[in-house]
Structure formats: structure tokens, C-alpha cells
Design a protein around this motif. Sequence first.
Motif, PDB file in Angstrom:
ATOM      1  N   TRP A 184       0.813  -1.220   0.000  1.00 22.03           N
ATOM      2  CA  TRP A 184       0.000   0.000   0.000  1.00 22.03           C
ATOM      3  C   TRP A 184       0.845   1.269   0.000  1.00 22.03           C
ATOM      4  O   TRP A 184       0.351   2.342  -0.383  1.00 22.03           O
ATOM      5  CB  TRP A 184      -0.927   0.006   1.218  1.00 22.03           C
ATOM      6  CG  TRP A 184      -0.227  -0.105   2.541  1.00 22.03           C
ATOM      7  CD1 TRP A 184       0.094  -1.257   3.205  1.00 22.03           C
ATOM      8  CD2 TRP A 184       0.249   0.971   3.363  1.00 22.03           C
ATOM      9  NE1 TRP A 184       0.726  -0.978   4.389  1.00 22.03           N
ATOM     10  CE2 TRP A 184       0.836   0.383   4.514  1.00 22.03           C
ATOM     11  CE3 TRP A 184       0.234   2.356   3.247  1.00 22.03           C
ATOM     12  CZ2 TRP A 184       1.410   1.135   5.526  1.00 22.03           C
ATOM     13  CZ3 TRP A 184       0.805   3.122   4.272  1.00 22.03           C
ATOM     14  CH2 TRP A 184       1.372   2.512   5.389  1.00 22.03           C
ATOM     15  N   ARG A 185       2.088   1.162   0.434  1.00 20.90           N
ATOM     16  CA  ARG A 185       2.887   2.371   0.663  1.00 20.90           C
ATOM     17  C   ARG A 185       3.113   3.188  -0.610  1.00 20.90           C
ATOM     18  O   ARG A 185       3.246   4.412  -0.542  1.00 20.90           O
ATOM     19  CB  ARG A 185       4.225   2.021   1.321  1.00 20.90           C
ATOM     20  CG  ARG A 185       4.055   1.513   2.750  1.00 20.90           C
ATOM     21  CD  ARG A 185       5.392   1.330   3.459  1.00 20.90           C
ATOM     22  NE  ARG A 185       5.216   0.822   4.805  1.00 20.90           N
ATOM     23  CZ  ARG A 185       4.916   1.583   5.859  1.00 20.90           C
ATOM     24  NH1 ARG A 185       4.772   2.895   5.712  1.00 20.90           N
ATOM     25  NH2 ARG A 185       4.771   1.045   7.048  1.00 20.90           N
ATOM     26  N   VAL A 186       3.163   2.539  -1.766  1.00 21.82           N
ATOM     27  CA  VAL A 186       3.389   3.278  -3.011  1.00 21.82           C
ATOM     28  C   VAL A 186       2.188   4.152  -3.354  1.00 21.82           C
ATOM     29  O   VAL A 186       2.301   5.055  -4.198  1.00 21.82           O
ATOM     30  CB  VAL A 186       3.714   2.334  -4.176  1.00 21.82           C
ATOM     31  CG1 VAL A 186       4.996   1.564  -3.906  1.00 21.82           C
ATOM     32  CG2 VAL A 186       2.570   1.373  -4.457  1.00 21.82           C
ATOM     33  N   HIS A 187       1.035   3.918  -2.739  1.00 19.07           N
ATOM     34  CA  HIS A 187      -0.164   4.704  -2.998  1.00 19.07           C
ATOM     35  C   HIS A 187      -0.457   5.722  -1.906  1.00 19.07           C
ATOM     36  O   HIS A 187      -1.436   6.460  -2.000  1.00 19.07           O
ATOM     37  CB  HIS A 187      -1.377   3.767  -3.114  1.00 19.07           C
ATOM     38  CG  HIS A 187      -1.227   2.693  -4.137  1.00 19.07           C
ATOM     39  ND1 HIS A 187      -1.369   2.927  -5.490  1.00 19.07           N
ATOM     40  CD2 HIS A 187      -0.932   1.368  -4.010  1.00 19.07           C
ATOM     41  CE1 HIS A 187      -1.180   1.798  -6.151  1.00 19.07           C
ATOM     42  NE2 HIS A 187      -0.912   0.840  -5.282  1.00 19.07           N
ATOM     43  N   ALA A 188       0.366   5.765  -0.853  1.00 20.63           N
ATOM     44  CA  ALA A 188       0.029   6.515   0.352  1.00 20.63           C
ATOM     45  C   ALA A 188       0.565   7.939   0.327  1.00 20.63           C
ATOM     46  O   ALA A 188       1.687   8.196  -0.119  1.00 20.63           O
ATOM     47  CB  ALA A 188       0.553   5.793   1.588  1.00 20.63           C
TER      48      ALA A 188
ATOM     49  N   LYS B 235      -4.097   6.053  16.024  1.00 18.98           N
ATOM     50  CA  LYS B 235      -3.666   5.453  14.765  1.00 18.98           C
ATOM     51  C   LYS B 235      -3.091   6.530  13.862  1.00 18.98           C
ATOM     52  O   LYS B 235      -3.294   7.735  14.086  1.00 18.98           O
ATOM     53  CB  LYS B 235      -4.849   4.764  14.075  1.00 18.98           C
ATOM     54  CG  LYS B 235      -6.024   5.717  13.774  1.00 18.98           C
ATOM     55  CD  LYS B 235      -7.243   4.939  13.289  1.00 18.98           C
ATOM     56  CE  LYS B 235      -8.406   5.888  12.991  1.00 18.98           C
ATOM     57  NZ  LYS B 235      -9.599   5.153  12.505  1.00 18.98           N
ATOM     58  N   TRP B 236      -2.359   6.079  12.846  1.00 19.20           N
ATOM     59  CA  TRP B 236      -1.922   6.939  11.757  1.00 19.20           C
ATOM     60  C   TRP B 236      -2.849   6.704  10.575  1.00 19.20           C
ATOM     61  O   TRP B 236      -3.089   5.551  10.192  1.00 19.20           O
ATOM     62  CB  TRP B 236      -0.488   6.614  11.336  1.00 19.20           C
ATOM     63  CG  TRP B 236       0.553   6.959  12.355  1.00 19.20           C
ATOM     64  CD1 TRP B 236       1.194   6.098  13.201  1.00 19.20           C
ATOM     65  CD2 TRP B 236       1.082   8.253  12.622  1.00 19.20           C
ATOM     66  NE1 TRP B 236       2.090   6.788  13.976  1.00 19.20           N
ATOM     67  CE2 TRP B 236       2.042   8.111  13.646  1.00 19.20           C
ATOM     68  CE3 TRP B 236       0.829   9.523  12.099  1.00 19.20           C
ATOM     69  CZ2 TRP B 236       2.763   9.192  14.157  1.00 19.20           C
ATOM     70  CZ3 TRP B 236       1.539  10.595  12.606  1.00 19.20           C
ATOM     71  CH2 TRP B 236       2.492  10.433  13.613  1.00 19.20           C
ATOM     72  N   ARG B 237      -3.352   7.762   9.972  1.00 19.62           N
ATOM     73  CA  ARG B 237      -4.218   7.639   8.800  1.00 19.62           C
ATOM     74  C   ARG B 237      -3.510   8.189   7.564  1.00 19.62           C
ATOM     75  O   ARG B 237      -3.053   9.348   7.553  1.00 19.62           O
ATOM     76  CB  ARG B 237      -5.541   8.359   9.017  1.00 19.62           C
ATOM     77  CG  ARG B 237      -6.378   8.515   7.748  1.00 19.62           C
ATOM     78  CD  ARG B 237      -7.829   8.759   8.025  1.00 19.62           C
ATOM     79  NE  ARG B 237      -8.482   7.533   8.492  1.00 19.62           N
ATOM     80  CZ  ARG B 237      -9.794   7.416   8.703  1.00 19.62           C
ATOM     81  NH1 ARG B 237     -10.596   8.448   8.497  1.00 19.62           N
ATOM     82  NH2 ARG B 237     -10.304   6.276   9.125  1.00 19.62           N
ATOM     83  N   HIS B 238      -3.445   7.365   6.522  1.00 17.63           N
ATOM     84  CA  HIS B 238      -2.830   7.750   5.245  1.00 17.63           C
ATOM     85  C   HIS B 238      -3.912   7.860   4.170  1.00 17.63           C
ATOM     86  O   HIS B 238      -4.704   6.918   4.010  1.00 17.63           O
ATOM     87  CB  HIS B 238      -1.830   6.682   4.781  1.00 17.63           C
ATOM     88  CG  HIS B 238      -0.694   6.445   5.700  1.00 17.63           C
ATOM     89  ND1 HIS B 238       0.589   6.908   5.448  1.00 17.63           N
ATOM     90  CD2 HIS B 238      -0.619   5.771   6.874  1.00 17.63           C
ATOM     91  CE1 HIS B 238       1.387   6.527   6.422  1.00 17.63           C
ATOM     92  NE2 HIS B 238       0.688   5.836   7.291  1.00 17.63           N
ATOM     93  N   PRO B 239      -3.953   8.937   3.401  1.00 22.88           N
ATOM     94  CA  PRO B 239      -4.790   8.939   2.199  1.00 22.88           C
ATOM     95  C   PRO B 239      -4.163   8.022   1.162  1.00 22.88           C
ATOM     96  O   PRO B 239      -2.931   7.892   1.096  1.00 22.88           O
ATOM     97  CB  PRO B 239      -4.759  10.403   1.749  1.00 22.88           C
ATOM     98  CG  PRO B 239      -3.451  10.925   2.263  1.00 22.88           C
ATOM     99  CD  PRO B 239      -3.188  10.191   3.551  1.00 22.88           C
ATOM    100  N   LEU B 240      -4.994   7.360   0.366  1.00 22.13           N
ATOM    101  CA  LEU B 240      -4.499   6.457  -0.672  1.00 22.13           C
ATOM    102  C   LEU B 240      -4.951   6.943  -2.044  1.00 22.13           C
ATOM    103  O   LEU B 240      -6.117   7.277  -2.237  1.00 22.13           O
ATOM    104  CB  LEU B 240      -5.022   5.037  -0.451  1.00 22.13           C
ATOM    105  CG  LEU B 240      -4.575   4.317   0.820  1.00 22.13           C
ATOM    106  CD1 LEU B 240      -5.254   2.956   0.909  1.00 22.13           C
ATOM    107  CD2 LEU B 240      -3.057   4.158   0.864  1.00 22.13           C
TER     108      LEU B 240
END
Length: 201
Positions: free
Chosen positions: A16-20, A108-113
Motif C-alpha cells: 500500500w505504501r506506493v499509494h500513500a 492510529k496513523w491515517r494515510h490517504p491512498l
Amino acid sequence: MALEIERRFLVAGDGWRVHAGEPQALAQGYLASAAEGLTLRVRQASPLPADGGGALAPTAAVAGSTAAQAWLTLKLPAGGIARHEFEYAIPVADAEQLLGHCATALHKWRHPLDLPGGDWVLDVFEGANAPLVIAEVELERPDSPLTVPSWCVRELTGDGRFSNAALARQPFASWPDADRARLEQLLEADARSARAPAPDA
């Protein structure tokens, strides 16, 4: 009346990290929560510190931020996967006081994707809910077509154990050993599968 139409997925691995995008630190507490009724939530959010302090716990990031924001949210069932949602911005000082009155809370940490099909975010849970990582997507309609990434290994939509309110009330660390072990084995197996090289054609 606002509707929240959302699907949720358990995440394994780090594909998922490449989209975060840049994460926010979230602290949220519950003044009231019922599996089939009203949920009244307080949320305080702050961006990642400018000095790159991503190693901070979300509690420290939220407490130390001068750019924090806060909301009071009421949710009610609306049938199927939809919920009525009413959200109001409130002063951060009010949120800090209300969080002190919440019987249950989580961080928590929230990442937009950056993914198609809806408004995607991903939550990396901390504390007693680590190592859970859950992706959510808000949809226009319950039957909206959706391509689910391979690192979303299990759909959690409708599974009340994984709602934020439930995880605040009964964190992952407090689950029965057998249930926790099964889930951790699933996550590890899927993470290994994601790392494995593709077979030759």
C-alpha cells in the motif's frame, strides 16, 4: 441527511505504501457506542510533524501539534453498509476535554491512498491495536464497482469486531489468544505471498 457508504479491508504487507500520502495522527474517543445504534465520537487530528517525526506515537503527534483539528461525529445505522453521519468541526480545546471524558479511545496513523473507485484511506493502528492495518473506501452507492488491491486480504465490511468503536472497547491485544494467533498467521502468510517472486511463465 449525510450518508456514509463504506467498505473496509484487512491489509497485509506494505504494498500500500506506493499509494500513500502524508499521514495524520488521529486520537479518537467514544462518548457513546452501540453495535446497532448511536455512535458519538470525538476525533482530534494533526499532520505529520514538519521535522519528520513519523516515529512519534500518534498521541505525542496530536498533543504536540499546533495545526490540530477536531470533530464531533454522530453515526446511526441506515440499512446495509450505509450509515447516517453527522460531523461537526469543534475547537481543539473542546476535543481535548471531551477525550478526557471518553470511556474508550484509540490511536492510529491515517494515510490517504491514491486509488480509483472511491475515497480511500488506510489506518495503521498503534498501542493495543497494533499490528492491525485496515483500509477503508467510501463509495457513492453500495453497489459501486470497485477493484480491490491484492494487499487487501480480507473484507471486514459488516464485521463488528473490527469497527473503530469496537477496537476502542476491546483492543486486538485483549482478544482470545486463539483468535489473535489465527489473524496474525493469516497476515504473515499473505505478507510472504506478496513478497514472493512471480513464477516463470
